[in-house]
Design a protein around this motif. Structure first.
Motif, PDB file in Angstrom:
ATOM      1  N   UNK A  84       0.847  -1.185   0.000  1.00  0.00           N
ATOM      2  CA  UNK A  84       0.000   0.000   0.000  1.00  0.00           C
ATOM      3  C   UNK A  84       0.887   1.241   0.000  1.00  0.00           C
ATOM      4  N   UNK A  85       0.608   2.239  -0.834  1.00  0.00           N
ATOM      5  CA  UNK A  85       1.432   3.447  -0.859  1.00  0.00           C
ATOM      6  C   UNK A  85       1.571   4.066   0.529  1.00  0.00           C
ATOM      7  N   UNK A  86       2.801   4.463   0.843  1.00  0.00           N
ATOM      8  CA  UNK A  86       3.085   5.085   2.128  1.00  0.00           C
ATOM      9  C   UNK A  86       3.596   4.130   3.179  1.00  0.00           C
ATOM     10  N   UNK A  94       3.600  16.714   0.839  1.00  0.00           N
ATOM     11  CA  UNK A  94       4.891  16.047   0.726  1.00  0.00           C
ATOM     12  C   UNK A  94       4.716  14.531   0.770  1.00  0.00           C
ATOM     13  N   UNK A  95       4.589  13.899  -0.331  1.00  0.00           N
ATOM     14  CA  UNK A  95       4.436  12.471  -0.618  1.00  0.00           C
ATOM     15  C   UNK A  95       3.243  12.257  -1.536  1.00  0.00           C
ATOM     16  N   UNK A 104       6.564  14.061  -4.820  1.00  0.00           N
ATOM     17  CA  UNK A 104       6.918  12.666  -4.557  1.00  0.00           C
ATOM     18  C   UNK A 104       8.113  12.251  -5.408  1.00  0.00           C
ATOM     19  N   UNK A 105       8.787  11.174  -5.047  1.00  0.00           N
ATOM     20  CA  UNK A 105       9.854  10.661  -5.904  1.00  0.00           C
ATOM     21  C   UNK A 105       9.303  10.181  -7.246  1.00  0.00           C
ATOM     22  N   UNK A 106      10.103  10.301  -8.281  1.00  0.00           N
ATOM     23  CA  UNK A 106       9.684   9.789  -9.590  1.00  0.00           C
ATOM     24  C   UNK A 106       9.428   8.292  -9.535  1.00  0.00           C
ATOM     25  N   UNK A 107      10.113   7.603  -8.618  1.00  0.00           N
ATOM     26  CA  UNK A 107       9.904   6.151  -8.459  1.00  0.00           C
ATOM     27  C   UNK A 107       8.480   5.821  -8.042  1.00  0.00           C
ATOM     28  N   UNK A 135      11.079  12.904   2.222  1.00  0.00           N
ATOM     29  CA  UNK A 135       9.627  12.848   2.257  1.00  0.00           C
ATOM     30  C   UNK A 135       9.124  12.469   3.644  1.00  0.00           C
ATOM     31  N   UNK A 136       9.604  11.380   4.186  1.00  0.00           N
ATOM     32  CA  UNK A 136       9.237  11.049   5.566  1.00  0.00           C
ATOM     33  C   UNK A 136      10.057  11.869   6.559  1.00  0.00           C
ATOM     34  N   UNK A 137      11.341  12.075   6.276  1.00  0.00           N
ATOM     35  CA  UNK A 137      12.188  12.825   7.202  1.00  0.00           C
ATOM     36  C   UNK A 137      11.781  14.277   7.319  1.00  0.00           C
ATOM     37  N   UNK A 138      11.616  14.955   6.191  1.00  0.00           N
ATOM     38  CA  UNK A 138      11.203  16.361   6.222  1.00  0.00           C
ATOM     39  C   UNK A 138       9.816  16.500   6.848  1.00  0.00           C
ATOM     40  N   UNK A 139       8.923  15.560   6.545  1.00  0.00           N
ATOM     41  CA  UNK A 139       7.604  15.598   7.176  1.00  0.00           C
ATOM     42  C   UNK A 139       7.718  15.434   8.692  1.00  0.00           C
ATOM     43  N   UNK A 140       8.628  14.565   9.135  1.00  0.00           N
ATOM     44  CA  UNK A 140       8.837  14.380  10.579  1.00  0.00           C
ATOM     45  C   UNK A 140       9.466  15.601  11.226  1.00  0.00           C
ATOM     46  N   UNK A 141      10.231  16.371  10.471  1.00  0.00           N
ATOM     47  CA  UNK A 141      10.759  17.635  10.982  1.00  0.00           C
ATOM     48  C   UNK A 141       9.627  18.630  11.213  1.00  0.00           C
TER      49      UNK A 141
END
Length: 587
Positions: free
Chosen positions: A37-39, A275-276, A280-283, A301-307
């Motif tokens: 599942x995405x995410x 953010x995601x 999002x990443x091209x992948x 994406x997860x790190x910056x969101x966690x910041x």
């Protein structure tokens, strides 16, 4: 039109689904279910929960051949196809499906078979039979009381669904309707406080990004229970799990730890809408839900969101500046106490999420670093470096705003290494050395140096691991004496402690202890409280342990080692400078 009729059978925890579609040509048709599942970056093999599946064409039984674990093929026959299948649903998480007599929930990726080749057709779902008292909460476009329709399969699975006894709390933020759908059993709580705080957080995040927002309405699906926690983002909604006691009680003044964690969960998943789910990443553009989608960019994406999740609690003034610094000190400490930070870079952590971060074992603290936790600290350092190098002309906010503008213009994902390149191009700063060191080496982050630029002091102390890091109202004048450190995590029972993780270089590892060892005695006394008993021993002393391993009694001598200076203590050296940064005045 692809149609799904969904009937719950709560007693056996099964969804009964009738999928219908038309095949115009005399060709085989493949149907498949997502493997992840995405995410949530782990192959979850959702097809294992399909308990029965059979097919009919033009009213006659038709053969269905399974060609892969998650893929079936029809006979080459034109006409009206019906696929009947059941899905077992007892996964109490935000990424699966769950069904009891009280509640139903599902993420579409684990429930809806995809008709390959017709992904861009309209998809309709209907609930022909539901318990009379059940309500439905979802952002799926509604076409009837119990029916919904989307423009594509990928749109269909981006709207989780909650069914059951639901309390709705509505508010508006930035002119956009928002709703909290609350389910589960919970004590009375301060609804006005929850709505007010979530509204303020949403307004603060909406104000950061240029218009339009990626949604026209937003839904928080919050299920509360006993000692549960989690969240998963979607484009116009999020599924959340939290402990029932994290809801704000009446009369609470400052947010307590449990409520602060709940607010952070709301903040984190809401930020993901930009953010995601958008940037999002091209992948991930588009997601290939059959196999792993590798990227080195999860830190961004997860790190910056966690910041930003905790930062927005402070910016919105739902928590005090001092409370934010306490959370930051705890985050810094968690990363510093992870030996895996010396072995795995942030880029590696991102790329190997599929088989390392999401498949953690007893050695994970020694082998990996979290792209969430270290990624958040890397984002903090990047923000402060940009502000310092540009003399306040740019911030990480302005970089994120530009990434969102680019997405609005192109709707394209960001190729590997292009996040960093776009950041440098937009700010006109040379950040190559920063990115190379931060993302591709295991060097520690320059936290003390960069925090000093916003009036925050950082001191490393040799505190017990249970300390966790803290904010001090005054700069520390004395360095506490080192405490003793056992060098392992454990679960305490009434008469023994079971080791769960043994840390590299610590007392436990040097005594040849292993995960799952059951310590029953220390110096001849029953191990009824390992933490307290160990704390009484002087550093440098030798103690005798008795423990069981695989049913065999062992004896070991263990030397008491001092804790490392890996606990972060933060304090304010210049409040004006700190608050200018915290509330996003240019510094």
């Amino acid at each position: 039109m692809i149609n799904y009729k969904i009937t719950p059978n709560p007693l056996v925890h099964e969804w009964h689904i009738r999928l219908t579609f038309r095949q115009e040509h005399d060709l085989e048709t493949e149907i498949s279910l997502s493997n992840w599942v995405p995410g949530s970056y782990l192959i979850r093999d959702f097809s294992r929960h399909i308990t029965t599946i059979r097919a009919f064409c033009n009213g006659e039984y038709a053969h269905l051949t399974q060609v892969k674990k998650n893929r079936w093929r029809t006979a080459p026959q034109p006409g009206e196809w019906e696929i009947y299948y059941t899905v077992y649903a007892y996964d109490l998480s935000v990424r699966g499906s769950f069904l009891t007599a009280e509640r139903g929930f599902f993420d579409g990726a684990c429930l809806f078979l995809q008709v390959n080749g017709q992904e861009n057709s309209a998809h309709q779902i209907e609930f022909p039979i539901l318990p009379k008292t059940w309500r439905i909460a979802t952002t799926l476009p509604q076409t009837g009381i119990h029916s919904f329709q989307t423009t594509s399969y990928h749109d269909l699975i981006d709207h989780p669904v909650e069914l059951g006894n639901i309390e709705f709390l509505d508010f508006e933020a930035g002119g956009i309707p928002h709703r909290i759908a609350l389910s589960g059993h919970y004590p009375d709580f301060d609804r006005d406080r929850l709505v007010s705080d979530i509204r303020t957080i949403c307004e603060t995040e909406l104000a950061m990004f240029p218009s339009p927002a990626p949604f026209t309405h937003y839904l928080f699906l919050l299920h509360v229970g006993d000692n549960i926690y989690g969240g998963l983002e979607h484009i116009s909604s999020t599924a959340l799990l939290a402990d029932r006691h994290s809801l704000p009680p009446h009369g609470m003044t400052d947010a307590n730890d449990a409520y602060t964690q709940l607010l952070g969960l709301f903040s984190h998943e809401y930020f993901h809408a930009w953010n995601v789910k958008s940037i999002k990443p091209a992948a991930f553009a588009p997601y290939d839900l059959d196999r792993e989608n590798y990227t080195e960019q999860l830190w961004a994406f997860e790190g910056i969101t966690s910041y930003y999740d905790d930062l927005f609690l402070a910016r919105s003034r739902t928590i005090a500046p001092e409370a934010y610094l306490h959370l930051l000190a705890q985050s810094i400490t968690r990363v510093q106490q992870t030996k895996g930070r010396l072995k795995q870079s942030l880029a590696e952590s991102s790329f190997t999420a599929w088989n390392k971060f999401y498949k953690q074992d007893e050695n994970s603290p020694n082998a990996i670093v979290s792209y969430y936790q270290k990624g958040a600290l890397a984002a903090l350092c990047l923000d402060l470096a940009i502000r310092s190098k540009s003399s306040g002309r740019h911030t990480l906010d302005s970089v994120m705003q530009q990434h969102y503008r680019d997405w609005l213009d192109t709707r394209q994902g960001i190729p590997e290494k292009q996040w960093q390149a776009r950041c440098q191009a937009f700010t006109d700063l040379d950040l190559e050395d920063f990115f190379q060191t931060t993302l591709y080496t295991t060097a520690d982050l320059p936290l003390a140096e960069l925090l000093a630029t916003i009036g925050i002091g950082l001191q490393w102390q040799a505190q017990p691991r249970s300390h966790g890091g803290a904010f001090l109202p005054e700069p520390p004048t004395e360095t506490p004496a080192p405490a003793s450190d056992f060098g392992a995590r454990f679960k305490q029972s009434s008469d023994h402690a079971t080791l769960t993780h043994v840390f590299n270089g610590g007392s436990a590892e040097n005594a040849a202890l292993c995960p799952q060892d059951k310590i029953i005695a220390i110096d001849g006394y029953a191990c009824t409280d390992l933490a307290a008993q160990w704390a009484q021993l002087p550093i440098g002393a030798t103690a005798r342990l008795h423990y069981f391993r695989t049913g065999i009694l062992y004896v070991a001598d263990i030397t008491v080692q001092a804790t490392e200076a890996d606990t972060a203590v933060l304090y304010i050296t210049d409040r004006e400078l700190f608050e200018n940064w915290l509330y996003n005045d240019r510094v």
